[in-house]
Design a protein around this motif. Structure first.
Motif, mmCIF file in Angstrom:
data_model
loop_
_atom_site.group_PDB
_atom_site.id
_atom_site.type_symbol
_atom_site.label_atom_id
_atom_site.label_comp_id
_atom_site.label_asym_id
_atom_site.label_seq_id
_atom_site.Cartn_x
_atom_site.Cartn_y
_atom_site.Cartn_z
ATOM 1 N N GLN A 4 0.715 -1.128 0.015
ATOM 2 C CA GLN A 4 0.010 0.022 0.045
ATOM 3 C C GLN A 4 0.895 1.228 0.081
ATOM 4 O O GLN A 4 0.231 2.457 0.284
ATOM 5 N N ILE A 6 2.416 4.383 -1.353
ATOM 6 C CA ILE A 6 1.930 5.240 -2.572
ATOM 7 C C ILE A 6 3.191 5.549 -3.342
ATOM 8 O O ILE A 6 4.163 6.206 -2.787
ATOM 9 N N THR A 29 -0.424 2.422 -5.992
ATOM 10 C CA THR A 29 0.330 2.027 -4.992
ATOM 11 C C THR A 29 1.418 0.928 -5.740
ATOM 12 O O THR A 29 1.544 0.423 -6.801
ATOM 13 N N ALA A 35 -4.834 4.100 -4.602
ATOM 14 C CA ALA A 35 -5.162 4.748 -3.252
ATOM 15 C C ALA A 35 -6.061 5.836 -3.574
ATOM 16 O O ALA A 35 -5.816 6.680 -4.513
ATOM 17 N N THR A 46 -7.679 7.793 3.655
ATOM 18 C CA THR A 46 -7.317 7.157 2.223
ATOM 19 C C THR A 46 -7.668 5.722 2.223
ATOM 20 O O THR A 46 -7.664 5.040 2.982
ATOM 21 N N PHE A 48 -7.733 2.181 -0.022
ATOM 22 C CA PHE A 48 -6.668 1.507 -0.810
ATOM 23 C C PHE A 48 -7.557 0.389 -1.489
ATOM 24 O O PHE A 48 -8.216 -0.518 -0.818
#
Length: 70
Positions: A4, A6, A29, A35, A46, A48
Motif C-alpha cells: 500500500q 503510494i 500503489t 489509493a 485514504t 486502498f
C-alpha cells in the motif's frame, strides 16, 4: 516496500478541475493498486484498492453498471 505504499503523486481528473466540488484524487500503489482520497479533505483518510478491485471498478464504470450519470 509495502503493497500500500503510494508510489505516484495523487492526481485529480481534468474533468474535476475548476468549479467542480465533488472530487477524488487517485494515486498508484506499490502493488499496482490505487489509493483514493477526497480532494476537499485530504487528511480525512485514504482508501486502498488492490489491482483486482480497481480493475473491477473500472470494468463496472465501462459497462455502465454503477448507475453513474443516469
Amino acid at each position: 516496500m509495502k503493497d500500500q505504499d503510494i508510489v505516484t503523486p495523487f492526481a485529480k481528473a481534468t474533468a474535476s478541475q475548476g468549479e467542480q466540488q465533488n472530487c477524488v484524487e487517485v494515486a498508484h500503489t506499490a502493488n499496482g493498486g490505487r489509493a483514493v482520497r477526497d480532494s476537499k479533505n485530504r487528511d480525512g483518510g485514504t482508501q486502498f484498492y488492490t489491482p483486482a478491485e480497481w480493475t473491477a471498478f473500472l470494468d463496472g464504470l465501462k459497462a455502465g453498471g454503477l448507475g453513474l450519470g443516469r
